[in-house]
Write a protein that holds these residues in place. Structure first.
Motif, mmCIF file in Angstrom:
data_model
loop_
_atom_site.group_PDB
_atom_site.id
_atom_site.type_symbol
_atom_site.label_atom_id
_atom_site.label_comp_id
_atom_site.label_asym_id
_atom_site.label_seq_id
_atom_site.Cartn_x
_atom_site.Cartn_y
_atom_site.Cartn_z
ATOM 1 N N LEU A 128 84.412 10.936 -11.473
ATOM 2 C CA LEU A 128 85.389 12.020 -11.483
ATOM 3 C C LEU A 128 85.682 12.447 -12.909
ATOM 4 C CD1 LEU A 128 87.892 10.476 -8.903
ATOM 5 C CD2 LEU A 128 86.118 12.162 -8.415
ATOM 6 N N LYS A 129 86.179 13.660 -13.082
ATOM 7 C CA LYS A 129 86.536 14.168 -14.403
ATOM 8 C C LYS A 129 87.985 14.658 -14.376
ATOM 9 C CE LYS A 129 85.331 17.711 -17.836
ATOM 10 N NZ LYS A 129 86.685 18.285 -17.932
ATOM 11 N N TYR A 130 88.670 14.315 -15.441
ATOM 12 C CA TYR A 130 90.038 14.822 -15.601
ATOM 13 C C TYR A 130 90.276 15.018 -17.098
ATOM 14 C CZ TYR A 130 95.079 15.383 -15.146
ATOM 15 O OH TYR A 130 96.353 15.881 -15.177
ATOM 16 N N ASP A 131 90.435 16.287 -17.507
ATOM 17 C CA ASP A 131 90.550 16.624 -18.926
ATOM 18 C C ASP A 131 89.364 16.036 -19.688
ATOM 19 O OD1 ASP A 131 92.769 18.114 -18.492
ATOM 20 O OD2 ASP A 131 94.191 16.540 -19.017
ATOM 21 N N HIS A 132 89.658 15.208 -20.700
ATOM 22 C CA HIS A 132 88.560 14.622 -21.481
ATOM 23 C C HIS A 132 88.255 13.189 -21.062
ATOM 24 C CE1 HIS A 132 92.274 13.572 -23.664
ATOM 25 N NE2 HIS A 132 91.627 12.460 -24.016
ATOM 26 N N TRP A 133 88.763 12.806 -19.883
ATOM 27 C CA TRP A 133 88.465 11.474 -19.365
ATOM 28 C C TRP A 133 87.442 11.574 -18.231
ATOM 29 C CZ3 TRP A 133 93.722 12.691 -20.374
ATOM 30 C CH2 TRP A 133 94.304 11.953 -21.425
ATOM 31 N N ILE A 134 86.613 10.578 -18.166
ATOM 32 C CA ILE A 134 85.634 10.467 -17.081
ATOM 33 C C ILE A 134 85.853 9.120 -16.406
ATOM 34 C CG2 ILE A 134 83.188 10.412 -16.482
ATOM 35 C CD1 ILE A 134 82.717 12.128 -18.995
ATOM 36 N N LEU A 135 85.940 9.151 -15.067
ATOM 37 C CA LEU A 135 86.256 7.946 -14.308
ATOM 38 C C LEU A 135 85.038 7.513 -13.508
ATOM 39 C CD1 LEU A 135 88.944 9.838 -14.534
ATOM 40 C CD2 LEU A 135 89.906 8.150 -12.963
ATOM 41 N N PHE A 136 84.695 6.253 -13.628
ATOM 42 C CA PHE A 136 83.605 5.638 -12.872
ATOM 43 C C PHE A 136 84.231 4.645 -11.896
ATOM 44 C CE2 PHE A 136 81.950 6.913 -16.970
ATOM 45 C CZ PHE A 136 80.766 7.556 -16.651
ATOM 46 N N GLN A 137 84.039 4.912 -10.594
ATOM 47 C CA GLN A 137 84.709 4.094 -9.577
ATOM 48 C C GLN A 137 83.716 3.217 -8.837
ATOM 49 O OE1 GLN A 137 85.361 5.788 -5.793
ATOM 50 N NE2 GLN A 137 85.312 3.630 -5.228
#
Length: 933
Positions: A128-137
């Motif tokens: 997922l992407k949120y602003d300048h963060w990328i989340l790996f779940q």
């Protein structure tokens, strides 16, 4: 009872689900060359698609598929394009792919930086992407990557994470038995622990005006407004509850796509109404949908349990495919009194127009339907069994004499119809508001699949195997007369004949011809005939619709012409749908106008509808996707795309791939290229998306490719410039070296020539001097020869003198001997005086004195002969030498005898003894030998 059940089953077998569905492009694993399953889908700014596949990262640019295996050779579970990077997650690893200068992707691992924090056996299922963060779940944690600081934060709940979701402004995730959480400040915050959300697996979360719309796996949709959870009813709730939703996607138009396990895809409206149910029985490759994604063109991509499908939701083309085979091949269709009728090789079917109701078979029509014709609010069906009049869902047979092809009205006579039959043309007449068969026109018995009638009541008939006929029936349409057979145009396969703008047209492989009403001859129409050029002909079928458009079919296009409002010229329109995709029966193509802008086109397995007003498409761009070079018979090598290429002289085989990243089933892109420096003109338009040039000579080349989509030329032209270098032996340095070598060689050659000419000059001088010397020597030799001749002559003279003196001496001695003998015979009286004379004679005939004289003379004449003969034969006595001398003078034995004062016999004996001493062989003559010494 059993009979009723059988009849019910029989009737149900003829009821077909008749929802017209958007086209589906199927990509089996054999096409894309990777694993069967794709778990997540994404798209970049250039419209290139990416799939998280069992075998790795799968890329598709609309033309070519490319598989990039993961570094650890595991299944890729997630993929997400963010900016210019493609992020992926797999088994115990996640990272991103970037495109290199040669167009290929290269992987960089992010998880390797925190390798010690990755849990054993952990897989990453979502990105997922949120602003300048990328989340790996994963199923245990969420790893938050800060793209600015390159740092990680980890959310690690105790009970693990079922799934994570992103909305416009928030990131959510579900923990089983705990509820839904929202990430705030890098930590999870519980927003709902409703028992429904604790027990049911959440598939997706969408934002709505009131709050959140939550879709569960087994219990449908729920609205979460504040802390209140309420059901959101849809038309497929029962099917969801009895099934299993695995994936879902909200579409750009507000609709929802639900991917089921074993039940295909449901497309729901924003309010929950069912728009489409697409399953394997309706064209989907597989009923288990693992992933869904909507691309920029509003196509819905489905990663299935076995393959990949692309559903063209926003296309002007929709299709009805009969997977069961009960409907068959569609030959005719029409909308009449609110009903859609479809005539096939199985019979006549009908349903309510613009409804999702099922097609129903019309009893009594089993068999081949050829045409449907509406006249005077009556629907006629041309059938293999004859002619039927159709009334809503029932039919009435009005003619059964033979099969009926088509119908035509008669000018100025509303109560008569002509019908083309297998064995000629017959007449239908309306009496008491009922249509009945009246008679067959006698005198014409040929099959009349295509025929037209003119205002002057002349009938023109096209027969595929015999050509064009013309005849004029009598006033009562009882008998044919004035029969005429056209020799031109010729007959042809799949030929047809129709009337358009009150002009009769005939089409076959040789072109399209129109009838000149004055000459009654057919003349070629250049505009219409142009569509059959360049091997485009497949069928001459001509169809005129209710809007007075004439339709034609070619290999790669569907054409229609309409009358221009500003001129007498026809206006041409082209729909770039090839015959291979439409799946129509060649020679039996059929298209029917069912509304103002919607047309139904029959196929071998159903039909598709086409809205010509919606034939507008996004302006795509063409790009060069890959360039590779190779030496002769060696493997290809990719090169940099963004800069001018420079290749060695033996790397002169170049392959260029180009693409328009579009994914429509029926509309294909066409390409045209030009290689400046090699070609002078653009190539022909082709759907082929690659070109190869072999054995290019050294020089600078500019490759240009342009494309057209939906028959519209795209705005951009892709350009690539490259240089094939000269071989080392033709470079400027080599040429300079060659020039220096040439100068040096010229200098040495000049020097060598000068030396050569000097030597030649010296040689000539020497040869001239030698010639002079030789001339002098020749002169001297000539002089010497003259002298020798003179000497030889002198020797001969002396020899003659010697011989003469010898002979004289011999004669003298003989005379003296004779006198001496005479004196001895005289008397002895004067003996004293006689004796004195005899003594004087003896003194004068002494042989020794004679020999001395002869020897001295002989030595003067033939010097050293006696010495030579003595050296050769040292045993020779002086008498032998004397005999040799006489023999060298070529004296005979008789002449020699007096010189020795002996008899001839004694001379022969001396000669014999001389041969013995000389040891001469028998065949060698003594005189010849002595003369040769």
């Amino acid at each position: 009872m059993k009979t009723k059940i059988y009849i019910l089953s029989f009737l149900l077998s003829f009821i077909l689900q008749a929802q017209e569905l958007p086209p589906i492009v199927k990509y089996p694993s054999t096409v894309y060359g990777a694993g069967n399953q794709s778990w997540m889908i994404s798209q970049d700014e250039q419209n290139v698609m990416y799939f998280a596949n069992n075998e790795g990262l799968l890329e598709y640019n609309g033309t070519n598929w490319e598989l990039y295996p993961t570094p650890n050779e595991t299944i890729i579970r997630s993929v997400k394009v963010i900016d210019n990077k493609i992020y992926t997650g797999c088994y115990m690893n996640f990272g991103y792919w970037t495109r290199q200068s040669n167009g290929k992707l290269k992987y960089t691992s992010l998880s390797d930086r925190i390798k010690n924090k990755i849990l054993d056996d952990e897989q990453f299922w979502n990105i997922l992407k949120y602003d300048h963060w990328i989340l790996f779940q994963s199923l245990n944690r969420i790893y938050i990557y800060d793209t600015k600081t390159k740092s990680f934060r980890v959310i690690s709940p105790k009970n693990g994470i079922v799934k994570s979701f992103s909305t416009q402004n928030s990131i959510y995730y579900q923990i089983l038995n705990e509820g839904i959480f929202e990430i705030e400040g890098g930590k999870g915050k519980l927003i709902s622990n409703n028992p429904i959300l604790k027990k049911n697996t959440v598939v997706n979360i969408f934002t709505i005006n009131e709050g959140l719309l939550i879709q569960t796996q087994l219990n449908g949709f729920y609205k979460l407004i504040g802390t209140t959870l309420t059901p959101f009813a849809t038309e497929v709730d029962s099917q969801i509850k009895s099934g299993f939703v695995y994936s879902s996607q909200r579409l750009q138009n507000g609709c929802y796509a639900l991917g089921m396990v074993s039940n295909g895809i449901f497309i729901l409206s924003e309010t929950g109404k069912l728009n489409y149910h697409i399953s394997q029985s309706k064209g989907l490759s597989n009923n288990t949908v693992l992933s869904l994604f909507e691309d920029k063109d509003q196509n819905v991509w489905a990663g299935l349990d076995n393959g990949i499908n692309c559903i063209n939701l926003q296309t002007p083309v929709h299709s009805f495919t009969d997977e069961t085979g009960a409907l068959g091949t569609v030959y005719a269709s029409i909308v009449h009194n609110g009903m859609l009728y479809v005539g096939t090789n199985q019979g006549l079917f009908c349903k309510k127009y613009q409804s999702n109701s099922d097609f129903q078979f019309m009893n009594g029509t089993k068999g081949q339907v050829w045409s449907l014709f509406e006249y005077d609010n009556t629907l006629f069906c041309g059938h293999d069994s004859g002619t039927f009049v159709v009334d809503q869902t029932s039919v009435r047979n009005v003619f059964s004499g033979s099969g009926t092809w088509k119908f035509e009205s008669v000018p100025n006579n509303k109560n008569i119809l002509l019908q083309g039959n297998y064995y000629g043309i017959s007449v239908l007449e309306k009496n008491n508001n009922q249509w009945k068969f009246r008679n067959k026109i006698k005198g014409f018995n040929y099959s009349s699949r295509y025929f037209e009638i003119t205002p002057s009541l002349e009938v023109y008939v096209s027969h595929e195997y015999k050509g064009i006929f013309r005849f004029k029936p009598d006033n009562d349409f009882l008998k044919a007369k004035e029969f005429y057979v056209y020799s031109s145009p010729k007959k042809g396969k799949n030929a047809s004949l129709t009337k358009f703008n009150n002009v009769i047209y005939y089409a076959y492989k040789g072109g399209i011809f129109k009838l000149n009403p004055k000459t009654k001859q057919f003349e070629k129409d250049k505009l219409l005939s142009s569509i059959f050029e360049k091997d485009e002909y497949t069928s001459g079928k001509l169809i005129v619709d209710q809007s007075n458009k004439i339709w034609l079919f070619s290999k790669n296009y569907i054409h229609y012409f309409s009358a221009s409002k500003l001129s007498n010229q026809l206006k041409q329109n082209v729909i770039p749908i090839p015959s291979t995709l439409t799946n129509s029966m060649l020679g039996f193509e059929n298209i029917t106008q069912i509304s103002k802008s919607t047309y139904l086109i029959g196929t071998t397995d159903g039909y598709y509808t086409l809205n010509i007003d919606d034939l507008s498409f996004k302006n795509y761009t063409v790009s060069i996707s890959e360039i590779s070079i190779n030496k002769q018979n060696q493997t290809l090598k990719n090169v940099v795309l963004g800069e001018e290429g420079k290749f060695k002289s033996n790397e002169n085989n170049i392959t260029l791939n180009y693409t328009v990243p579009e994914y429509n089933k029926y509309i294909n892109s066409e390409y045209q290229y030009l290689l400046e420096g090699f070609q002078n003109e653009w190539s022909e338009w082709s759907t082929k998306s690659s070109v190869n040039f072999k054995n290019l000579s050294s020089g600078k080349y500019t490759f240009k490719v342009r494309a057209k989509y939906a028959n519209t030329l795209l705005q951009n032209t892709a350009v690539y410039t490259f240089v094939i270098l000269k071989p080392w032996y033709l470079t400027n340095l080599a040429c300079f070296i060659y020039l220096l070598l040439l100068i040096v060689i010229g200098y040495f050659i000049n020097k060598a020539y000068r030396n050569y000419y000097r030597k030649q000059e010296a040689k000539l001088i020497e040869e001239n001097n030698l010639l002079l010397e030789i001339k002098e020597l020749e002169n001297e030799q000539q002089l010497m020869k003259l002298r020798n001749e003179q000497l030889s002559q002198d020797v001969d003279n002396k020899n003659r003198e010697l011989a003469v003196s010898t002979m004289s001496l011999n004669s003298k001695n003989e005379l003296l001997a004779f006198i001496k003998d005479d004196l001895k015979k005289t008397s002895q009286e004067d003996n004293k005086n006689i004796k004195s004379v005899i003594r004087t004679i003896n003194d004068n005939i002494t042989e020794e004195d004679s020999w001395k004289v002869f020897k001295e003379a002989f030595d003067n004449a033939d010097k050293d002969f006696l010495k030579r003969i003595k050296q050769i034969h040292p045993l020779l006595t002086p008498n032998d030498l004397r005999l040799c001398a006489y023999l060298r003078l070529n004296l005979s034995s008789k002449e020699i005898a007096p010189l020795f004062n002996i008899s001839v016999r004694s001379v022969e004996i001396k000669r014999y003894r001389l041969r013995k001493k000389m040891e001469l062989q028998h065949e060698i003559g003594l005189v010849e030998y002595i003369l040769a010494v």
